[in-house]
Write an enzyme that holds these catalytic residues in place. Structure first.
Site, mmCIF file in Angstrom:
data_model
loop_
_atom_site.group_PDB
_atom_site.id
_atom_site.type_symbol
_atom_site.label_atom_id
_atom_site.label_comp_id
_atom_site.label_asym_id
_atom_site.label_seq_id
_atom_site.Cartn_x
_atom_site.Cartn_y
_atom_site.Cartn_z
ATOM 1 N N GLU A 65 -3.803 57.314 -71.461
ATOM 2 C CA GLU A 65 -3.356 58.564 -70.865
ATOM 3 C C GLU A 65 -1.876 58.470 -70.454
ATOM 4 O O GLU A 65 -1.322 57.356 -70.386
ATOM 5 C CB GLU A 65 -4.222 58.883 -69.635
ATOM 6 C CG GLU A 65 -5.725 59.015 -69.938
ATOM 7 C CD GLU A 65 -6.091 60.293 -70.697
ATOM 8 O OE1 GLU A 65 -5.203 60.985 -71.241
ATOM 9 O OE2 GLU A 65 -7.299 60.598 -70.752
ATOM 10 N N ASN A 102 -2.403 66.047 -74.288
ATOM 11 C CA ASN A 102 -1.443 65.456 -73.348
ATOM 12 C C ASN A 102 -0.702 64.265 -73.965
ATOM 13 O O ASN A 102 -0.037 63.513 -73.268
ATOM 14 C CB ASN A 102 -2.144 65.037 -72.047
ATOM 15 C CG ASN A 102 -3.193 63.947 -72.284
ATOM 16 O OD1 ASN A 102 -3.367 63.480 -73.404
ATOM 17 N ND2 ASN A 102 -3.878 63.532 -71.231
ATOM 18 N N HIS A 148 -2.144 61.674 -75.478
ATOM 19 C CA HIS A 148 -2.808 60.368 -75.472
ATOM 20 C C HIS A 148 -3.120 59.901 -76.896
ATOM 21 O O HIS A 148 -3.330 60.706 -77.802
ATOM 22 C CB HIS A 148 -4.042 60.347 -74.554
ATOM 23 C CG HIS A 148 -5.240 61.095 -75.033
ATOM 24 N ND1 HIS A 148 -6.008 61.891 -74.210
ATOM 25 C CD2 HIS A 148 -5.842 61.158 -76.252
ATOM 26 C CE1 HIS A 148 -7.008 62.392 -74.892
ATOM 27 N NE2 HIS A 148 -6.933 61.975 -76.141
ATOM 28 N N ASP A 161 -11.798 52.881 -79.258
ATOM 29 C CA ASP A 161 -12.253 53.033 -77.882
ATOM 30 C C ASP A 161 -13.742 53.330 -77.787
ATOM 31 O O ASP A 161 -14.395 53.648 -78.778
ATOM 32 C CB ASP A 161 -11.444 54.144 -77.182
ATOM 33 C CG ASP A 161 -11.202 55.369 -78.064
ATOM 34 O OD1 ASP A 161 -11.952 55.547 -79.032
ATOM 35 O OD2 ASP A 161 -10.276 56.131 -77.777
HETATM 36 C C1 F6R Z 1 -10.715 59.012 -80.297
HETATM 37 C C2 F6R Z 1 -9.486 58.903 -79.566
HETATM 38 C C3 F6R Z 1 -8.725 60.083 -79.035
HETATM 39 C C4 F6R Z 1 -8.733 61.293 -79.958
HETATM 40 C C5 F6R Z 1 -8.014 62.457 -79.292
HETATM 41 C C6 F6R Z 1 -8.084 63.714 -80.140
HETATM 42 O O1 F6R Z 1 -11.229 57.744 -80.649
HETATM 43 O O2 F6R Z 1 -9.079 57.814 -79.353
HETATM 44 O O3 F6R Z 1 -7.396 59.690 -78.782
HETATM 45 O O4 F6R Z 1 -8.114 60.975 -81.173
HETATM 46 O O5 F6R Z 1 -8.604 62.723 -78.053
HETATM 47 O O6 F6R Z 1 -9.396 64.148 -80.193
HETATM 48 P P1 F6R Z 1 -9.864 65.295 -81.200
HETATM 49 O O7 F6R Z 1 -9.691 64.745 -82.571
HETATM 50 O O8 F6R Z 1 -11.324 65.512 -80.874
HETATM 51 O O9 F6R Z 1 -8.998 66.463 -80.931
#
Ligand code: F6R
Length: 241
Positions: A143, A136, A138, A67
């Protein structure tokens, strides 16, 4: 889903790093799906030190990121382009031309989503996709409520995701409201998936992933239907399992 329990963040990173290195050694043309955020940083450090110490080469590896924010230039310090260069690409021998991240500044963002889907197909699909998980549930920026059949698309980020990511920005206001993300179906087509989780803040999400049902209100639960998923998580993230 296979679950590997590790004692802490360092051991989680090492375990995941070793698994990735083993894949690269057995297929030097691996197509590796990558994530940003805090969770994979330790894995990237492990890959970098192994590259310098043991010479594992990334010259023929292709990487495809999950992303990117919409509206941040590719050279913006908070863009995922810069995150990946700083935390991985600039410290390996990987040709930057074989590293792919959605372009959040494209004039036509819908066309950019299609281009990204086609790119993944042209590269023969993703061999191994690395994932983190949001509190959450994701994955990527998909989301809760995102259809499991979704492909690369434009998303409006949940308020909680913007709050969580504001730690990387000077202020909450500067966290972009939208992003381009691989869809759940795009992620699901990866031949193998490695999901990492560390820390107590992820405990509820990890417990729901492991013990809950598959449900579009909890995006990561799509992975329960996949044949080749490994979760590597530390004690704190697994404390509710
Ligand atoms: C990042 C991504 C997100 C993260 C998630 C966890 O490219 O796609 O899904 O993996 O938000 O983020 P952290 O590792 O910062 O807790």
């Amino acid at each position: 889903m296979k679950v590997i329990r590790t004692s802490n963040y360092g051991e989680m990173s090492r375990t995941a790093g070793e698994l990735i290195i083993e894949k690269i050694r057995s297929n030097q043309q691996l197509t590796l799906g990558l994530a940003t955020g805090s969770t994979p940083k330790g894995v990237y450090e492990y890959l970098i030190s192994d590259h310098w110490q043991n010479g594992t080469s990334y010259k023929n590896i292709t990487t495809i990121n999950l992303d990117e924010y919409i509206g941040l230039r590719n050279d913006h310090p908070n863009s995922y382009h810069i995150f990946m260069r700083k935390n991985l690409f600039d410290l390996l021998d990987i040709p930057l031309a074989e590293t792919f991240i959605p372009d959040g500044t494209a004039d036509d963002l819908e066309t950019e989503c299609l281009r990204y889907e086609n790119l993944i197909k042209e590269k023969g699909g993703i061999d191994l996709q690395l994932l983190g998980i949001g509190q959450n549930g994701h994955i990527g920026f998909n989301e809760p409520g995102t259809p499991f059949k979704s492909r690369t698309h434009i998303v409006t980020l949940a308020e909680s995701t913007r709050q969580a990511n504001s730690r990387f920005f000077p202020s909450f206001r500067e966290v972009p409201a939208q992003a381009i993300t691989m869809g759940i179906s795009t992620i699901f087509e990866s031949r193998e998936i490695l999901l990492l989780a560390s820390g107590a803040a992820k405990a509820e999400a990890v417990a729901r992933l492991i013990n809950g049902d598959s449900d579009e209100n909890f995006p990561a639960s799509a992975l329960k239907l996949h044949r080749n998923v490994t979760i590597i998580a530390d004690e704190a993230a697994l404390k509710l399992v």
